[in-house]
Design an enzyme around this catalytic site. Structure first.
Site, PDB file in Angstrom:
ATOM      1  N   ASP A  70      -9.245   5.276  -1.860  1.00  0.00           N
ATOM      2  CA  ASP A  70      -8.299   6.171  -2.268  1.00  0.00           C
ATOM      3  C   ASP A  70      -8.762   7.000  -3.564  1.00  0.00           C
ATOM      4  O   ASP A  70      -9.932   7.080  -3.523  1.00  0.00           O
ATOM      5  CB  ASP A  70      -7.217   5.218  -2.678  1.00  0.00           C
ATOM      6  N   TYR A 112      -6.637   6.347   4.390  1.00  0.00           N
ATOM      7  CA  TYR A 112      -6.747   5.389   3.341  1.00  0.00           C
ATOM      8  C   TYR A 112      -5.906   3.853   3.660  1.00  0.00           C
ATOM      9  O   TYR A 112      -6.489   3.110   3.742  1.00  0.00           O
ATOM     10  CB  TYR A 112      -6.386   5.850   1.707  1.00  0.00           C
ATOM     11  N   GLU A 169       0.801  -1.080   0.206  1.00  0.00           N
ATOM     12  CA  GLU A 169      -0.005   0.006   0.183  1.00  0.00           C
ATOM     13  C   GLU A 169       0.954   1.260   0.067  1.00  0.00           C
ATOM     14  O   GLU A 169       0.443   2.352  -0.662  1.00  0.00           O
ATOM     15  CB  GLU A 169      -0.930  -0.008   1.276  1.00  0.00           C
TER      16      GLU A 169
END
Ligand code: SF4
Length: 215
Positions: free
Chosen positions: A138, A120, A37
């Site tokens: 996102d 996020y 991520e």
């Protein structure tokens, strides 16, 4: 079946057919999910595919990353850009190994307190590693939700409204929520793209305020 339920059903059916096979979708290891991520923020998938396995080979878990010298972390990140991400990841590893038994927390409210982790990333780790039924919004997800649910009413909904709407879409079952979060992100990356959304081939077109009627 309500609009939102049909949206989710169509989205998940499309995901089964169209999802890309990406290495971070094969793991529930919180550290590996976190690394993916962080790398994917502001970086193309194709580039992350190069760096992700190398970085994990060098730093296979939070402990090894926590023990690493800053220069070694910088070398492993070199070429990916936005080095502040690596610095934060390194700080996070040190923080977590000192305070939390080298285990990443499961809840977004706790994750978001860690260095470099925004709402996020907190949602993404909670969902993709721990299968918590929480949203992870996102840029791609926000774009899909704005176009699909707000287009005719509010042209620029606040981020809080987008998060709240997304929260109502996320299935209660954790595994299904995992697939939903992956699928809506994938839709934003492949179909509901920023410049020219591919509405005629979109699986949720009939549930979308922007795409309805486009062919
Ligand atoms: S129909 Fe078009 S605008 Fe709506 S979600 Fe699909 S690609 Fe995006």
């Amino acid at each position: 079946m309500g609009q939102k339920a049909t949206f989710t059903r169509r989205l998940l059916a499309w995901w089964r057919r169209a999802a890309r096979d990406l290495p971070w979708r094969h793991t529930r290891d919180p550290y590996r999910v976190l690394v993916s991520e962080v790398m994917l923020q502001q970086t193309q998938v194709s580039r992350v595919l190069e760096y992700y396995p190398r970085f994990l080979e060098r730093f296979p878990n939070l402990e090894t990353l926590a023990r690493a010298r800053p220069r070694a972390v910088r070398e492993a990140w070199d070429g990916l850009g936005y080095y502040a991400r690596a610095r934060n990841l390194h700080a996070l590893a040190k923080h977590v190994t000192r305070r939390n038994d080298a285990t990443l927390p499961e809840r977004p409210e706790e994750l978001v307190r860690l260095p470099g982790v925004g709402p996020y990333t907190a949602g993404a780790v909670a969902s993709f590693a721990y299968e918590k039924p929480v949203p992870a919004v996102d840029t791609n997800v926000a774009r899909v939700v704005r176009r699909a649910f707000f287009a005719s009413r509010i042209s620029h909904p606040a981020s809080r409204q987008v998060w709240e709407l997304t929260r109502t879409l996320v299935p209660k079952n954790g595994k299904r929520a995992w697939r939903f979060n992956q699928a809506i992100m994938e839709l934003g990356a492949l179909i509901c793209v920023a410049r020219k959304p591919k509405c005629p081939e979109c699986p949720v077109r009939r549930n979308c305020k922007t795409g309805k009627g486009k062919s």
